[in-house]
Design an enzyme around this catalytic site. Sequence first.
Site, PDB file in Angstrom:
ATOM      1  N   GLU A 249       3.571  -5.878   7.149  1.00  0.00           N
ATOM      2  CA  GLU A 249       2.717  -4.873   7.795  1.00  0.00           C
ATOM      3  C   GLU A 249       2.979  -4.761   9.287  1.00  0.00           C
ATOM      4  O   GLU A 249       2.896  -3.667   9.861  1.00  0.00           O
ATOM      5  CB  GLU A 249       1.238  -5.207   7.564  1.00  0.00           C
ATOM      6  CG  GLU A 249       0.726  -4.900   6.163  1.00  0.00           C
ATOM      7  CD  GLU A 249       0.941  -6.031   5.169  1.00  0.00           C
ATOM      8  OE1 GLU A 249       1.747  -6.951   5.437  1.00  0.00           O
ATOM      9  OE2 GLU A 249       0.293  -5.999   4.098  1.00  0.00           O
TER      10      GLU A 249
ATOM     11  N   ALA B   6       0.858  -1.182   0.000  1.00  0.00           N
ATOM     12  CA  ALA B   6       0.000   0.000   0.000  1.00  0.00           C
ATOM     13  C   ALA B   6       0.896   1.234   0.000  1.00  0.00           C
ATOM     14  O   ALA B   6       2.065   1.154   0.373  1.00  0.00           O
ATOM     15  CB  ALA B   6      -0.884  -0.017   1.236  1.00  0.00           C
TER      16      ALA B   6
ATOM     17  N   GLY C 174       0.459  -5.211   0.594  1.00  0.00           N
ATOM     18  CA  GLY C 174      -0.620  -5.164  -0.385  1.00  0.00           C
ATOM     19  C   GLY C 174      -0.193  -5.725  -1.740  1.00  0.00           C
ATOM     20  O   GLY C 174      -1.029  -6.235  -2.495  1.00  0.00           O
TER      21      GLY C 174
ATOM     22  N   GLU D 264      -0.620  -9.287  -1.465  1.00  0.00           N
ATOM     23  CA  GLU D 264      -2.069  -9.540  -1.373  1.00  0.00           C
ATOM     24  C   GLU D 264      -2.728  -9.487  -2.752  1.00  0.00           C
ATOM     25  O   GLU D 264      -3.624 -10.279  -3.045  1.00  0.00           O
ATOM     26  CB  GLU D 264      -2.704  -8.531  -0.407  1.00  0.00           C
ATOM     27  CG  GLU D 264      -2.276  -8.808   1.038  1.00  0.00           C
ATOM     28  CD  GLU D 264      -2.783  -7.772   2.023  1.00  0.00           C
ATOM     29  OE1 GLU D 264      -2.413  -6.598   1.862  1.00  0.00           O
ATOM     30  OE2 GLU D 264      -3.552  -8.134   2.927  1.00  0.00           O
TER      31      GLU D 264
HETATM   32  C1  3H9 Z   1       0.290  -2.480   3.325  1.00  0.00           C
HETATM   33  O1  3H9 Z   1       0.577  -2.941   2.259  1.00  0.00           O
HETATM   34  C2  3H9 Z   1      -1.085  -2.539   3.909  1.00  0.00           C
HETATM   35  C3  3H9 Z   1      -1.998  -3.535   3.232  1.00  0.00           C
HETATM   36  O2  3H9 Z   1      -1.878  -4.810   3.801  1.00  0.00           O
HETATM   37  C4  3H9 Z   1      -3.453  -3.193   3.403  1.00  0.00           C
HETATM   38  C5  3H9 Z   1      -3.989  -2.000   2.729  1.00  0.00           C
HETATM   39  C6  3H9 Z   1      -5.490  -1.883   2.837  1.00  0.00           C
HETATM   40  N1  3H9 Z   1       4.638   3.467   0.209  1.00  0.00           N
HETATM   41  O3  3H9 Z   1      13.355   1.726   1.063  1.00  0.00           O
HETATM   42  P1  3H9 Z   1      13.815   2.473  -0.118  1.00  0.00           P
HETATM   43  C7  3H9 Z   1       9.500   4.843  -0.755  1.00  0.00           C
HETATM   44  S1  3H9 Z   1       1.439  -1.686   4.265  1.00  0.00           S
HETATM   45  C8  3H9 Z   1       5.129   4.670  -0.097  1.00  0.00           C
HETATM   46  O4  3H9 Z   1      14.793   3.559   0.082  1.00  0.00           O
HETATM   47  P2  3H9 Z   1      14.992   0.048  -1.085  1.00  0.00           P
HETATM   48  C9  3H9 Z   1      10.553   5.170   0.283  1.00  0.00           C
HETATM   49  O5  3H9 Z   1      10.059   6.023   1.277  1.00  0.00           O
HETATM   50  C10 3H9 Z   1       2.908  -1.641   3.266  1.00  0.00           C
HETATM   51  N2  3H9 Z   1       6.455   4.890  -0.307  1.00  0.00           N
HETATM   52  O6  3H9 Z   1      14.343   1.478  -1.240  1.00  0.00           O
HETATM   53  C11 3H9 Z   1      11.635   5.790  -0.568  1.00  0.00           C
HETATM   54  O7  3H9 Z   1      11.234   7.127  -0.834  1.00  0.00           O
HETATM   55  P3  3H9 Z   1      12.305   8.309  -1.016  1.00  0.00           P
HETATM   56  C12 3H9 Z   1       3.636  -2.913   3.282  1.00  0.00           C
HETATM   57  C13 3H9 Z   1       7.269   3.852  -0.206  1.00  0.00           C
HETATM   58  O8  3H9 Z   1      15.288  -0.422  -2.454  1.00  0.00           O
HETATM   59  C14 3H9 Z   1      11.548   4.997  -1.871  1.00  0.00           C
HETATM   60  O9  3H9 Z   1      10.238   4.415  -1.881  1.00  0.00           O
HETATM   61  N3  3H9 Z   1       4.881  -2.757   2.560  1.00  0.00           N
HETATM   62  C15 3H9 Z   1       6.817   2.576   0.130  1.00  0.00           C
HETATM   63  O10 3H9 Z   1      16.075   0.080  -0.072  1.00  0.00           O
HETATM   64  C16 3H9 Z   1      12.575   3.894  -1.980  1.00  0.00           C
HETATM   65  O11 3H9 Z   1      12.509   3.060  -0.821  1.00  0.00           O
HETATM   66  C17 3H9 Z   1       6.036  -2.429   3.179  1.00  0.00           C
HETATM   67  O12 3H9 Z   1       6.082  -2.276   4.371  1.00  0.00           O
HETATM   68  C18 3H9 Z   1       5.420   2.390   0.329  1.00  0.00           C
HETATM   69  N4  3H9 Z   1       4.893   1.190   0.620  1.00  0.00           N
HETATM   70  O13 3H9 Z   1      13.851  -0.890  -0.475  1.00  0.00           O
HETATM   71  C19 3H9 Z   1       7.242  -2.290   2.306  1.00  0.00           C
HETATM   72  N5  3H9 Z   1       7.870   1.719   0.167  1.00  0.00           N
HETATM   73  O14 3H9 Z   1      13.062   7.928  -2.253  1.00  0.00           O
HETATM   74  C20 3H9 Z   1       7.972  -1.018   2.621  1.00  0.00           C
HETATM   75  C21 3H9 Z   1       8.951   2.459  -0.135  1.00  0.00           C
HETATM   76  O15 3H9 Z   1      11.468   9.525  -1.146  1.00  0.00           O
HETATM   77  N6  3H9 Z   1       9.118  -0.787   1.748  1.00  0.00           N
HETATM   78  N7  3H9 Z   1       8.614   3.741  -0.355  1.00  0.00           N
HETATM   79  O16 3H9 Z   1      13.148   8.294   0.224  1.00  0.00           O
HETATM   80  C22 3H9 Z   1      10.283  -1.446   1.855  1.00  0.00           C
HETATM   81  O17 3H9 Z   1      10.452  -2.350   2.654  1.00  0.00           O
HETATM   82  C23 3H9 Z   1      11.413  -0.996   0.962  1.00  0.00           C
HETATM   83  O18 3H9 Z   1      11.116   0.308   0.545  1.00  0.00           O
HETATM   84  C24 3H9 Z   1      11.663  -1.884  -0.287  1.00  0.00           C
HETATM   85  C25 3H9 Z   1      12.700  -1.181  -1.200  1.00  0.00           C
HETATM   86  C26 3H9 Z   1      12.202  -3.243   0.164  1.00  0.00           C
HETATM   87  C27 3H9 Z   1      10.407  -2.075  -1.078  1.00  0.00           C
END
Ligand code: 3H9
Length: 701
Positions: free
Chosen positions: A125, A63, A102, A105
């Site tokens: 999450e 998400a 998500g 999902e």
């Molecule tokens: C969810 O899904 C809820 C659902 O179950 C239900 C819904 C109803 N959103 O980490 P990085 C940005 S909860 C917005 O440096 P990497 C991040 O801030 C979500 N922005 O890169 C950064 O921005 P900036 C569950 C996001 O390669 C840029 O992307 N998912 C999101 O080291 C690059 O990120 C998670 O918890 C996001 N979801 O790692 C996954 N994710 O460039 C969370 C990232 O402005 N994300 N950004 O600083 C991660 O674990 C890592 O970002 C990922 C990439 C492994 C994907």
Amino acid sequence: MAGPVTTERRGKIAVIVVDNPPVNALSQAVRQGLDEAVAAAQAEDGVQALVVAGAGRTFIAGADIREFGKPPQPPALPEVINRIEAGAKPVIVALHGTALGGGLEVALGCHYRVALPGARVGLPEVSLGLIPGAGGTQRTPRLIGAAQAVELITSGRHVGAEEALALGLVDEIAEEDDPVAAGVAFAETVLAEGRPVRRSGEAEDKIAADRGNATLFADARKALETKARGLFSPFKCVDAVEAAVTLPFAEGLKRERALFLECMDSPQRAGLIHAFFAEREVRKIPEAKAEPREIAAVGVIGGGTMGAGIAVALMTAGLPVVLVERDAESLARGRANVEGILDGGVKRGKMTAEARDALLASKLTGALDYEALAEVDLAIEAVFEDMAVKKQVFTQLDAALKPDAILASNTSYLDVDEIAAVTARPQDVIGLHFFSPAHVMRLLEVVAAAKTAPEVVAGGFALAKRLGKVAVRAGVCDGFIGNRILSVYRRQADIMVEDGASPYAIDAALLDFGFAMGPYAVADLAGLDIGWANRKRLAPTRDPKERYVEIADRICERGWFGQKTGRGFYLYPEGARRGEPDPEVEAIIAEARAKKGIAPRDFTAEEIVRRYLAAMINEGARVVAEGIALRPLDVDVTLLYGYGFPRWRGGPMKYADLRGLDRVLADVRAYQAEDPASWQPARLLVDLVEGGESFDSLNRV
Ligand code: 3H9
């Protein structure tokens, strides 16, 4: 303008691609685009199967976290996924990069899943204070069983493609290295073999086997009581998976939604999401655009606990290290310290004995002479915390190092400008403040002195990344960000002890608040002699009017330096790691109070926490106002990664925002009325309260 979701026809197959850089997060536009694209392809004559894939470096990472806390915009993700699942034509999803939250999902709502070899999937999450809220807690147990689902969802861990296949989360690992090609190939097989639409929500056999397993969920909750102490959402994850087993699918989805919304409303969610963004924002520094100086070989001066820990951190990141000591005996001890740390890794099964030997042989050289540093790109000084000694080392480094090498000090308090001034190249001098044990602790304070060149600061950040550490940029002052704030709140803890609280009650109250350890247990672990030396250093400049608590000095005078000597604030009989209260320490405290004529009073746990936190936040505000920390979030990250502050509270500045800055200021003023010499509200705190603003308003500049 094309939206973030596009469809392309490949014969009988409609290929739907999500393109929302950087991580294809499921923003409103993506949800709507996906919903419409799937509906259109399902309705289109001639289309027999659908493929969903992500553009760029990853499938969907979840998400869009930036939308959380704002009014929800339709379509809601769970409904989009339900509609994908309900479709009559098979939907194949191709996963690459990371399919998280998500994102996974969405994949579980599709009918078939193919993963590229390097793909990772997971439901993280829980680390944001949430549960999977778009069917993840209902579909996952139907595919992999409730026990595995509970483990996956409560840990939030990422699973590689092979494991995902073994678990049953994906159907196949592709041979292609392009997600669209992999998805299309799989779809062709599905069509050729006439495979039916297969809905995760209708899968029965795995959860049928879990029905009536009474102990599974009780055991999971019991395990979480220690593993997830103080946390809210892990328990909700278990509740949600239990609902998958006990309720029909549609009812389970409703239960999941209700639990998800409960988590969304919790302050823990706000704290954890703040921590997630803060640790990314903290990389945004004025020097971010400078080309970091390259670091391929490093010198470490001093093989004590700190130097050896730093050497291990460097070596395990693949960097060759030259360890310099002043004589053969010290060098042998330094080498033994490095070996000791690596042996610990072998004992705990983190590395094999062969890997340790190979690392020592290939990455560590010892030297008694600074000439051995002629080729290094960076030298990190980790000698005794004494300005005269440091100056001597830096004079020698200046003479020995090649032009453009970085000269770093691991000092935890001393003035880096003064150290830099003994060299002819202050632009190359920086503070790299590691935390003990340096091969474990993730924080690195990168201290930019007045003349440090931008490429050198950027080099410090690049090094942190290479070492897997979180770098925070700090300015020069006594103690930089972390230790400066620490000295203020630790002092308040000592004052509370002198006024009547026991150190054991203080530790217990802070443990309960969520700290990994209380300050007195931490002091015993770090060694009381370190703080003692520092207090002696500051004694000549201490304001005589300042209230000085002597209890720790009395303990140190007895040679009780904490765990390493078997006693400190606590007793550690026979090398125990967890201390017991010591009646003799209590007697020392009683004597110190009597000497000053203090009649001890009671402190509640709540008062202990409020004072401790008020001191931390007030000094944090000063550190920000003075530019020592760039933003409040830099203070948060420092305390989270270096000082055991509970992550789910977001850090002290976020905690202050959530509690209300007016209430924090009221506390500071009340303490000031009692003890004006120790308490003075920070100007910034007053200004923010008067302007109706939060610390967070300063994070967004
Ligand atoms: C969810 O899904 C809820 C659902 O179950 C239900 C819904 C109803 N959103 O980490 P990085 C940005 S909860 C917005 O440096 P990497 C991040 O801030 C979500 N922005 O890169 C950064 O921005 P900036 C569950 C996001 O390669 C840029 O992307 N998912 C999101 O080291 C690059 O990120 C998670 O918890 C996001 N979801 O790692 C996954 N994710 O460039 C969370 C990232 O402005 N994300 N950004 O600083 C991660 O674990 C890592 O970002 C990922 C990439 C492994 C994907």
